[in-house]
Scaffold this active site. Structure first.
Site, short mmCIF file in Angstrom:
data_model
loop_
_atom_site.label_atom_id
_atom_site.label_comp_id
_atom_site.label_asym_id
_atom_site.label_seq_id
_atom_site.Cartn_x
_atom_site.Cartn_y
_atom_site.Cartn_z
N ASN A 144 0.85 -1.18 0.00
CA ASN A 144 0.00 0.00 0.00
C ASN A 144 0.89 1.24 0.00
O ASN A 144 1.84 1.32 0.76
CB ASN A 144 -0.91 0.00 1.23
N ARG A 170 0.11 4.42 0.71
CA ARG A 170 -0.52 5.54 1.43
C ARG A 170 -0.21 5.42 2.92
O ARG A 170 0.25 4.36 3.38
CB ARG A 170 -2.04 5.45 1.23
#
Ligand code: MV4
Length: 445
Positions: A290, A292
């Site tokens: 991921n 983020r």
């Protein structure tokens, strides 16, 4: 360092980013939809701009309104938070083209990790173990069945264009692959506009253990330990903790090195999370990365003492990581409970007005929330209201502290998941740290 940052998000994460900016002496611009006109992030920012109607597509997902807001206010950078456009490579690209720094990795890195098949190939290339499965996307039931013959059932079908469990189907045996393939590709098309699937062997029992990494513009990368996110319902995480009850120092070192190797192989910049499946024998397999800041980042902040949002901002401003791997020492045990405005039995969203709010406090308790008495939870966005995070010396003390904090927490006016968290924390399996994919069914009576 930037003089002003636009926060392209709402709720608790917008508040979290504003707090980091203020401590860095950076000005803040909040954007808000009509439904959020009275939201706390608007109140606490230095400046604020209404960017449109309540539906996210006309506000928080509207890239041109976000960019023009930054231009009007002279914000030199945009922080996307999580969700919305945080992992949208086109948005990252447009920011850079407009001379606005996107606080996160490069558009190329977002694109690469957003393609789950390419991410697997990249992991393999970096010598990181991946779940046995297909080398490429599979375009038909026949192709998927072919992989099934090679690696054996049960299988997991997953969407190439998106993660987090959407478009995922368990295939117990060859006879069910046709129906599962059709359902998974339809769901992937609906969720991501791309029906492509790939195949993995089903790992069970499994824990979802993810490693936090930080990379700077010079290419140096460190990891900040793991988060165990195995308590999920329909791929929505409910409870996260660090360290993982399943971790040993040796396993942590090996998983951390694997995550750093993967990040280094793409010169990863910013905060990232490498997700692994950990099986019952201590084997770990790369699932996805991921790009983020994650909802559950506070448990890592609590055990490392590192402010991950400030780190993101400093890296985006071109500052080198001042941390070496030896500087990162984990201390204590942290647990986070996500408090959602939902029915604790059916998980049906329960928007409405907060009539009364009593927040917990005291030693080792942190509450990340945008709630205040009298505010309204709108029906347009996800139902996360607050995160209760605790830190204590041992896991047992952290559980006792969380139980005490949840007893103090009182939110009236909407249904909440507080009763569910109390049941989870009281369960013998959770107390014993015996959690895996199947755990939640046993608690959801
Ligand atoms: C898996 C898996 C078993 N085998 N993949 C994917 C998205 C993430 N939310 C969890 N996912 C899983 N992927 C393979 N090949 C099991 C899960 C899973 C899970 C894993 C650990 C702990 C809880 C879980 C809850 C649902 C699904």
């Amino acid at each position: 360092m930037f003089s002003k940052i636009l926060i392209a998000n709402r709720g608790e994460i917008a508040l979290r980013i504003i707090r980091a900016c203020r401590e860095l002496g950076v000005g803040t611009v909040a954007v808000y939809s009509e439904a959020d006109a009275k939201s706390l992030h608007v109140e606490l920012a230095d400046e604020s701009i209404c960017i449109g109607p309540s539906h996210a597509a006309q506000s928080y997902l509207n890239a041109s309104r976000l960019i023009s807001s930054a231009e009007i206010t002279g914000a030199g950078a945009i922080h996307p938070g999580y969700g919305f456009l945080a992992e949208n490579s086109s948005f990252a690209e447009v920011c850079e083209q407009c001379g606005i720094v996107f606080i996160g990795p490069t558009a190329e890195q977002i694109r690469l990790m957003g393609d789950k098949v390419k991410a697997r190939e990249t992991a393999m290339g970096a010598g990181v173990p991946v779940v046995p499965g297909s080398q490429t996307a599979v375009g038909s039931t026949e192709e998927a069945a072919e992989v099934g013959c090679q690696i054996g059932y049960p299988l997991m079908l997953k969407a190439s264009a998106g993660g987090g469990g959407k478009g995922m189907r368990l295939v117990p045996s060859a006879t069910e692959i046709g129906r599962a393939f059709a359902a998974a590709s339809a769901e992937a098309m609906a969720a991501f506009g791309n029906p492509a699937l790939y195949v993995e062997r089903y790992i069970s029992p499994a824990r979802h253990v993810e490693i936090q990494v930080l990379g700077d513009r010079t290419g140096s990368v460190v990891h900040l330990g793991e988060r165990d996110c195995s308590i999920q319902r329909r791929h929505q995480k409910l409870v996260e903790e660090s360290p993982s009850p399943a971790m040993t120092p040796d396993l942590r070192a090996r998983m951390g090195e694997a995550a750093v190797r993967l990040a280094r192989s793409v010169k990863y910049r910013g905060a990232g999370t490498v997700e692994f499946l950990l099986d019952g024998e201590g084997n770990f397999y790369f699932m996805e990365m991921n790009t983020r800041i994650q909802v559950e980042h506070p448990v890592t902040e609590m055990v490392t003492g590192i402010d991950l949002v400030k780190a993101q901002i400093r890296i985006a401003a071109g500052e080198p990581l001042l941390l070496s791997q030896e500087d990162i020492v984990l201390r204590g045990h942290s647990i986070e409970c996500r408090i959602n405005a939902e029915d604790p039995e059916t998980f049906v969203p329960s928007p409405g007005k907060i009539l009364r709010l009593r927040l917990p406090g005291g030693p080792g308790v942190r509450v990340d929330t945008h709630l205040y008495a009298g505010c309204t939870i709108p029906p347009f966005y996800d139902s996360l209201m607050a995160k209760v995070i605790v830190l204590a010396n041992t896991r047992e003390e952290a559980i006792a502290r969380m139980v005490r904090a949840l007893d103090e927490l009182d939110i009236e006016g909407v249904k909440t998941t507080i009763p569910l968290h109390k049941r989870i924390l009281a369960s013998p399996e959770f107390k014993a740290g015996r959690i895996s994919t199947r755990f939640l069914e046993s608690v959801l009576v």
